[in-house]
Design an enzyme around this catalytic site. Structure first.
Site, mmCIF file in Angstrom:
data_model
loop_
_atom_site.group_PDB
_atom_site.id
_atom_site.type_symbol
_atom_site.label_atom_id
_atom_site.label_comp_id
_atom_site.label_asym_id
_atom_site.label_seq_id
_atom_site.Cartn_x
_atom_site.Cartn_y
_atom_site.Cartn_z
ATOM 1 N NE ARG A 143 2.703 -5.763 11.183
ATOM 2 C CZ ARG A 143 3.528 -5.299 10.261
ATOM 3 N NH1 ARG A 143 4.715 -5.865 10.069
ATOM 4 N NH2 ARG A 143 3.185 -4.260 9.508
ATOM 5 C CE LYS A 157 -2.222 -1.129 3.762
ATOM 6 N NZ LYS A 157 -1.534 -2.417 4.016
ATOM 7 N NE ARG A 181 -4.300 1.414 11.668
ATOM 8 C CZ ARG A 181 -3.314 0.822 11.021
ATOM 9 N NH1 ARG A 181 -3.447 -0.448 10.652
ATOM 10 N NH2 ARG A 181 -2.196 1.472 10.753
ATOM 11 N NE ARG A 201 7.934 -1.928 10.909
ATOM 12 C CZ ARG A 201 6.623 -1.838 10.633
ATOM 13 N NH1 ARG A 201 6.214 -1.236 9.523
ATOM 14 N NH2 ARG A 201 5.733 -2.348 11.447
ATOM 15 N NE ARG A 252 8.676 -4.192 5.187
ATOM 16 C CZ ARG A 252 7.377 -4.058 5.428
ATOM 17 N NH1 ARG A 252 6.551 -3.810 4.422
ATOM 18 N NH2 ARG A 252 6.906 -4.198 6.645
#
Length: 215
Positions: free
Chosen positions: A172, A13, A88, A161, A127
């Site tokens: 998640r 996104k 959300r 992260r 990532r």
């Protein structure tokens, strides 16, 4: 043009939002960025948010809604905006609808990016980003052209992260399916939902989104 991008974490996104910013010339509105800006500006709602966060509590939907409302009244949102990370939940979605309606605005499209869970876990667990400019890379799918050197700014500093790992990602995803995925049905019923295959390469996803936006 007022858009919402929907999809699980790792769906791409953020990447597509940045491309839409360039294509449409409208801002991307991140709730995190808006909260920080409101606190820094010491606006009335920003001070409310600061007090809540300083107490170690989550900022309420009412405060977030007020911050979003303030933000979309600013001149750079006159031609539209892209909502990032909000709404959300179904309660937040109702609040966004009411807020836009009160301002005489309406969503143009809600675009869902669909990606298989196993692919999402692989994407996120590999990532890493440039510590200087934020360019995104991946251990397997998108390495820097020169090992250890950012393609964009030539920095040699990168970061990951701490929650970009398989176990955290699956947690998640469970949260996403519990709290956020009901928005797919919500916007489908309102006739604003469109979807794209997020399994395509980045450019192909961009083209799919542009076909929707161009109508």
């Amino acid at each position: 043009m007022i858009l919402i991008l929907l999809g699980p974490p790792g769906a791409g996104k953020g990447t597509q939002a940045h491309r839409l910013i360039e294509r449409l010339g409208v801002p991307q509105l991140s709730t995190g960025d808006m909260l920080r800006a409101a606190v820094a500006a010491q606006s009335e709602v920003g001070l409310q948010a600061k007090a809540v966060m300083d107490a170690g509590n989550l900022v309420s939907d009412d405060i977030v809604n007020a911050i979003v409302s303030e933000r979309i009244d600013q001149p750079d949102c006159a031609d539209g905006f892209i909502l990032d990370g909000y709404p959300r939940t179904l309660v937040q979605a109702d609040a966004v609808e009411a807020m836009l309606d009160a301002k005489g605005l309406a969503l143009d499209h809600v675009i869902e990016m669909r990606v298989d869970d196993d692919v999402l876990v692989k994407r996120v667990s590999g990532r890493f980003t440039c510590a200087k400019c934020g360019a995104v890379y991946h251990d397997e799918d998108r390495k820097p052209t020169v090992d250890g050197v950012c393609d964009v700014c030539q920095s040699t500093e990168f970061k990951r992260r701490p929650d970009d790992n398989a176990e955290t990602m699956r947690t998640r995803l469970r949260s996403y399916y519990k709290d956020t995925s009901p928005l797919v049905g919500y916007y489908h019923c309102k006739g604003t939902l469109r979807w794209v295959d997020g399994m395509q390469d980045v450019d192909a996803v961009t083209q799919s989104i542009e076909r929707i936006v161009n109508g």
